[in-house]
Design a protein around this motif. Structure first.
Motif, PDB file in Angstrom:
ATOM      1  N   ARG A   1      42.277 112.061  81.745  1.00 29.87           N
ATOM      2  CA  ARG A   1      41.507 110.798  81.090  1.00 29.87           C
ATOM      3  C   ARG A   1      41.427 111.111  79.773  1.00 29.87           C
ATOM      4  N   THR A   2      41.378 112.491  79.406  1.00 25.23           N
ATOM      5  CA  THR A   2      41.239 112.760  77.974  1.00 25.23           C
ATOM      6  C   THR A   2      42.583 113.239  77.472  1.00 25.23           C
ATOM      7  N   LEU A   3      43.185 114.003  78.307  1.00 25.21           N
ATOM      8  CA  LEU A   3      44.524 114.598  77.762  1.00 25.21           C
ATOM      9  C   LEU A   3      45.649 113.512  77.580  1.00 25.21           C
ATOM     10  N   GLY A   4      45.529 112.475  78.622  1.00 25.53           N
ATOM     11  CA  GLY A   4      46.836 111.649  78.329  1.00 25.53           C
ATOM     12  C   GLY A   4      46.897 110.642  77.117  1.00 25.53           C
ATOM     13  N   PRO A   5      45.572 110.183  76.795  1.00 26.37           N
ATOM     14  CA  PRO A   5      45.964 109.414  75.580  1.00 26.37           C
ATOM     15  C   PRO A   5      46.217 110.539  74.209  1.00 26.37           C
ATOM     16  N   GLU A   6      45.730 111.620  74.262  1.00 30.23           N
ATOM     17  CA  GLU A   6      46.214 112.482  73.362  1.00 30.23           C
ATOM     18  C   GLU A   6      47.743 112.864  73.351  1.00 30.23           C
TER      19      GLU A   6
ATOM     20  N   PRO B   1      48.115 103.865  72.047  1.00 30.17           N
ATOM     21  CA  PRO B   1      47.252 104.397  72.911  1.00 30.17           C
ATOM     22  C   PRO B   1      45.998 103.606  72.682  1.00 30.17           C
ATOM     23  N   ASP B   2      45.583 103.224  71.740  1.00 36.14           N
ATOM     24  CA  ASP B   2      44.212 102.323  71.362  1.00 36.14           C
ATOM     25  C   ASP B   2      44.262 101.163  72.491  1.00 36.14           C
ATOM     26  N   ARG B   3      45.447 100.479  72.458  1.00 34.89           N
ATOM     27  CA  ARG B   3      45.426  99.163  73.467  1.00 34.89           C
ATOM     28  C   ARG B   3      45.481  99.468  74.887  1.00 34.89           C
ATOM     29  N   PHE B   4      45.916 100.777  75.228  1.00 38.63           N
ATOM     30  CA  PHE B   4      45.729 101.190  76.726  1.00 38.63           C
ATOM     31  C   PHE B   4      44.545 101.890  77.116  1.00 38.63           C
ATOM     32  N   ALA B   5      43.628 102.195  76.145  1.00 37.04           N
ATOM     33  CA  ALA B   5      42.412 102.983  76.389  1.00 37.04           C
ATOM     34  C   ALA B   5      41.730 102.344  77.715  1.00 37.04           C
ATOM     35  N   ALA B   6      41.375 103.184  78.754  1.00 38.43           N
ATOM     36  CA  ALA B   6      41.111 102.473  79.985  1.00 38.43           C
ATOM     37  C   ALA B   6      39.827 102.087  79.960  1.00 38.43           C
ATOM     38  N   GLU B   7      38.933 102.855  79.137  1.00 40.18           N
ATOM     39  CA  GLU B   7      37.338 102.617  78.857  1.00 40.18           C
ATOM     40  C   GLU B   7      37.245 100.976  78.557  1.00 40.18           C
ATOM     41  N   ALA B   8      38.088 100.462  77.814  1.00 36.43           N
ATOM     42  CA  ALA B   8      38.022  99.358  77.198  1.00 36.43           C
ATOM     43  C   ALA B   8      38.299  98.109  77.997  1.00 36.43           C
ATOM     44  N   HIS B   9      38.855  98.620  79.487  1.00 33.81           N
ATOM     45  CA  HIS B   9      39.275  97.577  80.362  1.00 33.81           C
ATOM     46  C   HIS B   9      38.631  97.673  81.837  1.00 33.81           C
TER      47      HIS B   9
ATOM     48  N   GLN C   1      49.862 107.314  80.823  1.00 32.77           N
ATOM     49  CA  GLN C   1      49.363 108.448  80.226  1.00 32.77           C
ATOM     50  C   GLN C   1      48.328 108.073  79.282  1.00 32.77           C
ATOM     51  N   ALA C   2      48.727 106.747  78.252  1.00 35.16           N
ATOM     52  CA  ALA C   2      47.858 106.427  77.548  1.00 35.16           C
ATOM     53  C   ALA C   2      46.594 105.753  78.032  1.00 35.16           C
ATOM     54  N   ALA C   3      46.713 105.532  79.154  1.00 35.10           N
ATOM     55  CA  ALA C   3      45.374 105.078  80.078  1.00 35.10           C
ATOM     56  C   ALA C   3      44.796 106.165  80.496  1.00 35.10           C
ATOM     57  N   GLY C   4      45.226 107.243  80.678  1.00 32.21           N
ATOM     58  CA  GLY C   4      44.745 108.469  80.983  1.00 32.21           C
ATOM     59  C   GLY C   4      45.012 108.847  82.712  1.00 32.21           C
TER      60      GLY C   4
ATOM     61  N   ALA D   1      50.001 116.493  83.026  1.00 36.04           N
ATOM     62  CA  ALA D   1      50.108 114.919  82.872  1.00 36.04           C
ATOM     63  C   ALA D   1      50.756 114.371  84.264  1.00 36.04           C
ATOM     64  N   GLY D   2      51.264 115.273  84.988  1.00 29.26           N
ATOM     65  CA  GLY D   2      51.855 114.541  86.254  1.00 29.26           C
ATOM     66  C   GLY D   2      52.925 115.266  86.772  1.00 29.26           C
ATOM     67  N   SER D   3      53.769 114.894  87.635  1.00 27.59           N
ATOM     68  CA  SER D   3      54.721 115.519  88.441  1.00 27.59           C
ATOM     69  C   SER D   3      56.232 114.765  88.335  1.00 27.59           C
ATOM     70  N   VAL D   4      57.224 115.581  88.209  1.00 23.76           N
ATOM     71  CA  VAL D   4      58.432 115.190  88.404  1.00 23.76           C
ATOM     72  C   VAL D   4      59.169 115.664  89.766  1.00 23.76           C
ATOM     73  N   VAL D   5      59.790 114.649  90.292  1.00 22.22           N
ATOM     74  CA  VAL D   5      60.076 114.557  91.754  1.00 22.22           C
ATOM     75  C   VAL D   5      61.519 114.273  91.818  1.00 22.22           C
ATOM     76  N   ASP D   6      62.154 114.543  92.985  1.00 19.96           N
ATOM     77  CA  ASP D   6      63.582 113.977  93.424  1.00 19.96           C
ATOM     78  C   ASP D   6      63.037 112.704  94.060  1.00 19.96           C
ATOM     79  N   GLY D   7      63.621 111.458  93.457  1.00 19.28           N
ATOM     80  CA  GLY D   7      63.058 110.090  93.940  1.00 19.28           C
ATOM     81  C   GLY D   7      63.584 109.970  95.216  1.00 19.28           C
ATOM     82  N   ARG D   8      64.753 110.571  95.549  1.00 21.72           N
ATOM     83  CA  ARG D   8      65.314 110.370  97.024  1.00 21.72           C
ATOM     84  C   ARG D   8      64.621 111.189  98.086  1.00 21.72           C
ATOM     85  N   ASP D   9      63.888 112.200  97.703  1.00 18.36           N
ATOM     86  CA  ASP D   9      63.099 113.053  98.839  1.00 18.36           C
ATOM     87  C   ASP D   9      61.834 112.328  99.145  1.00 18.36           C
ATOM     88  N   ALA D  10      61.790 111.668 100.218  1.00 21.36           N
ATOM     89  CA  ALA D  10      60.632 111.055 100.483  1.00 21.36           C
ATOM     90  C   ALA D  10      59.461 112.228 100.804  1.00 21.36           C
ATOM     91  N   ARG D  11      59.888 113.426 101.260  1.00 21.67           N
ATOM     92  CA  ARG D  11      58.609 114.613 101.574  1.00 21.67           C
ATOM     93  C   ARG D  11      58.234 114.986 100.208  1.00 21.67           C
TER      94      ARG D  11
END
Length: 382
Positions: free
Chosen positions: A353-358, A174-182, A300-303, A323-333
């Protein structure tokens, strides 16, 4: 066992500067668990990356021996490996990817006079689900302990093999991917990619292969652009589909296939995105399946929220709907709707941005390394 720590020898065909999830797995564990008694037996460096290989080999206390070519389940590789293991006499041999190197486990274990720990990833779960399950039994036959990376792979492999199984998931720093550092490096990457500094960016950082779903992202991008004309799509990585995807992207407004980034640039690549998307899907009658999906953890580590597909263990990385969404990768819609939904949800992206690193700290490489050490120690003491 000599001293307080077991002497460990790694056998792998996946080491930096080769790219991919398995090499990240190996490198991340080595940097946290190896000591001067650790031996790494790996592949020759690509001809154009010998300097990078030398840099990695010198980056830790372990000793690396590189084969004349790739490390494969062949008679020549077996001879090369067994000679060095017989000399080293480790307490445990770790095969970094049981498919296909597990075929050598019997010879390796006898030469070393030591138990063999085999690590599985996604490919082994694919073998377990298809008509090639006999091959999985063959490669795991002489392994003393087998690790699995997700609930999905544990279930798939466990139904086929009568071998002790333990969970050892890949992790993230998580520390390596902290977005504010990059932040500055992310701005520079956007400029290199030809993306406006203030544009909303959807990106995928992964190998450019069919399972990962970059083709679906290109399929739906015109629809996403109709909803968000200012949005850009960036596909980062290398792989067998790069040329084909680049030709397609050239005909799609706001789409960019930008090639790979270096290991050092990887955190900045995620920081340059607003939304990560990798709509993975299972292919080839279950043989080609996502074991877990380390890219989602890095995002997620990058927020950054992550949109992923229902393939193998990938949904296990995005269990919190914030944290995001899970979808059917074959369903374009469905894929398009998820992308637009997150692009329109500025507050949700800010929360992430705060939740992801946690959330990413539950997958910390330090925790994974402790688990690895426990498994190695237990195997020695049986």
């Amino acid at each position: 066992m000599s001293g307080e720590r077991p002497r460990v020898a790694w056998v792998t065909n996946d080491l930096p500067p080769h790219s991919g999830g398995i090499q990240q797995f190996v490198a991340s564990l080595l940097t946290r668990t190896a000591d001067p008694s650790t031996l790494v037996l790996g592949p020759a460096a690509p001809a154009d990356r010998t300097a990078a290989a030398e840099t990695f080999d010198a980056s830790g206390p372990w000793r690396t021996r590189r084969a004349p070519g790739r490390v494969l389940p062949t008679a020549s590789s077996a001879r090369w490996l067994t000679a060095r293991l017989a000399e080293h006499r480790p307490d445990v041999v770790v095969i970094a990817s049981v498919w296909p190197l597990g075929r050598l486990a019997g010879a390796i274990g006898r030469a070393a006079g030591a138990p063999v720990l085999g690590i599985t990833h996604g490919a082994e779960a694919g073998l377990a689900a298809g008509p090639a399950r006999g091959l999985l039994r063959t490669v795991a036959r002489d392994v003393d302990l087998l690790t699995v990376i997700s609930d999905h792979t544990a279930d798939a492999v466990g139904r086929v093999l009568d071998v002790p199984l333990e969970r050892l998931s890949p992790g993230v720093d998580p520390d390596r991917f902290a977005a504010e550092a990059h932040a500055q490096a992310a701005v520079a990457l956007r400029a290199r990619w030809g993306v406006p500094a203030d544009a909303p960016v959807v990106g995928c950082v992964a190998r450019l292969v069919a399972r990962k779903g970059q083709d679906v992202l290109l399929d739906v991008w015109p629809e996403v652009r109709r909803a968000r004309p200012d949005a850009h799509l960036v596909l980062v990585g290398e792989g067998s589909l790069r040329a084909r995807l680049a030709r397609r992207a050239a005909r799609v407004d706001g789409a960019h296939v930008v090639g790979p980034v270096t290991w050092d640039e990887l955190p900045a690549a995620y920081a340059a995105l607003d939304l990560f998307a990798m709509p993975v899907r299972t292919r080839l009658a279950g043989l080609d399946v996502e074991g877990l999906g380390i890219s989602m953890l890095e995002a997620q580590a990058a927020g950054r929220p992550a949109v992923t597909g229902r393939s193998g263990g990938a949904p296990e990385t995005v269990r919190d709907p914030r944290a995001g969404s899970v979808v059917d990768g074959r369903d374009a819609r469905e894929v398009a709707a998820a992308l637009v939904r997150w692009l329109d949800d500025a507050q949700g992206r800010t929360t992430m941005r705060t939740l992801g690193p946690e959330l990413a700290r539950a997958w910390s490489w330090d925790t994974v390394a402790e688990r690895f050490d426990t498994l190695v120690d237990g195997l020695v003491r049986r």
